[in-house]
Design an enzyme around this catalytic site. Structure first.
Site, PDB file in Angstrom:
ATOM      1  CG  ASP A  52      -2.175   0.890   0.982  1.00 26.62           C
ATOM      2  OD1 ASP A  52      -2.641   0.972  -0.169  1.00 26.62           O
ATOM      3  OD2 ASP A  52      -2.665   1.490   1.959  1.00 26.62           O
TER       4      ASP A  52
ATOM      5  N   GLY B  58      -1.375   8.066   4.205  1.00 31.43           N
ATOM      6  CA  GLY B  58      -0.464   7.296   3.372  1.00 31.43           C
ATOM      7  C   GLY B  58       0.919   7.119   3.971  1.00 31.43           C
TER       8      GLY B  58
END
Length: 418
Positions: free
Chosen positions: A307, A326
């Site tokens: 990810d 993130g």
């Protein structure tokens, strides 16, 4: 290009004849020519004889972001592929997280062309809807023909269940795979962290597990009605694992992934208000981590993804509530997984599943294309800034104790080595 790997320990659990055996491997023009106990290469061969050299089939990551086009200051495709290769990945699925988003066949072609002649191969996704705005379906069939491996409105819920229904029905005509992000935005609201003891102590707005599990349950009901192929990326709760396990028992064609950080870290990491730990879905409780790890081991969870989401410092060095979600993860994925699962299971996790996205599964034998990852699984170290190869440095794993480092990859008649 001629490459000779010397005394490389092969990690290939599916090949009992070669698994954990030390062999020399000669590669000529991208093809494995010879595997043996003592192999002589041509005079011009590049000899790889790293200390404690291990080799496996090339690793695959089902969820990576770069910045280009639109956010090149975060990461370019060119450097991103070098990072992926040095991190051990021969194939990556590229999230549709750029600006503009890839919602046409020409956008997909652009991304594929930017990744040509690299050791790490890009497999782009297209958006599910035009402009990724959740209203009208994008050019799914045309993008599929151009090389898109799946369709995903990056980190956005499919708010309209009828849109998901239509997408699943339509995509069956050409074998398309639909992604649906597991988070109900209305229940998430303005939450920034897992709703629980830690968020309460810290005074953070919570995102309950319900926000994810309600969305997963709805999507599975729609899938049961329509048929088709559904992928649920980056689940994060124990309840989601149970829901997907039950759906698989029913025979539904559903797969899912988990981000490596949701296995390795819990919401306890948030206590310093460090924005590196702000991700979507959020870090959950330790009990969720345990359930997710068990789900990976028993096959309920099909993929572990880095990810990998580069975020520039301007969007991270702000208050926690305002920081962008993130974390980068390519560089640390192998070390994290090897620390949790051990060598054999880690290699199995990293090499399986390409066929779900219509990609060719590599093989390790003479005469096959060389799609190989080189690594040292026994190096214990503390992950530091010197280990970060990405343009953006937003790694939540800084300071973590890991075991195992990638050396590089040989793939596509190219080589990328640290």
């Amino acid at each position: 290009m001629n490459i000779l790997l010397k005394s490389a320990k092969i990690v290939c659990p599916d090949n009992k004849e070669l698994h954990l055996k030390k062999r020399d491997i000669l590669i000529k023009n991208g093809i494995i020519e010879k595997i043996g106990t003592s192999v002589e290469g041509p005079a011009n061969a590049k000899v790889m004889d790293h200390k404690n050299l291990h080799v496996s089939l090339g690793w695959f990551d089902s969820g990576v972001s770069f910045g280009e086009p639109g956010y090149e200051e975060r990461e370019t495709i060119s450097n991103g592929l070098i990072v992926a290769g040095k991190s051990g990945f021969t194939d990556i699925l590229l999230y549709p997280s750029t600006h503009p988003v890839p919602d046409t066949s020409s956008d997909v072609v652009f991304l594929k062309e930017r990744g040509l002649n690299k050791a790490t191969i890009i497999h782009p996704m297209g958006t599910l809807t035009k402009n990724s705005d959740g209203t009208d379906l994008a050019e799914l069939f045309d993008m599929k023909n151009a090389g898109a491996v799946a369709f995903y409105d990056f980190k956005k819920q499919v708010a309209n269940p009828n849109l998901l229904k239509i997408a699943l029905l339509y995509a069956q005509n050409f074998g398309g795979l639909i992604f649906s992000f597991p988070q109900d935005g209305n229940i998430k609201g303005t939450g920034v962290a897992h709703e629980g003891k830690i968020s309460t102590i810290l005074g953070m707005k919570g995102i309950p597990a319900l926000a994810e599990e309600l969305q997963v349950a709805r999507d599975l009901f729609v899938l049961e009605y329509t048929g088709g192929k559904l992928h649920i990326p980056t689940i994060s709760t124990a309840g989601s694992v149970k829901l997907i396990a039950n759906a698989k028992k029913k025979g539904l064609d559903v797969s899912c992934s988990v981000a490596v950080h949701n296995l390795f870290l819990s919401d306890e990491s948030l206590q310093g208000f460090d924005t590196h730990y702000k991700v979507s879905p959020p870090l959950r409780e330790k009990s969720d981590c345990k359930s997710l790890i068990k789900g990976v081991s028993d096959g309920t969870i099909d993929f572990v993804t880095s990810d990998h989401i580069p975020v520039d410092i301007e969007h991270k060095r702000v208050e926690f509530d305002n920081a962008m979600d993130g974390s980068i993860g390519l560089e640390s994925t192998f070390g994290c997984l090897n620390t949790i699962f051990g060598l054999d299971e880690t290699v199995d996790i990293l090499t399986k599943g390409r066929s779900r996205f219509g990609l060719e599964e590599p093989v390790l034998k003479e005469g096959a294309k060389a799609c190989l990852t080189l690594f040292n699984p026994d190096e214990d170290y503390t992950f530091g800034l010197e280990d970060v190869l990405s343009t953006s440095k937003n790694s939540m794993f800084l300071g973590s104790s890991l075991k195992g480092k990638a050396i590089g990859v040989i793939n596509n008649d190219q080589i990328t080595i640290k």
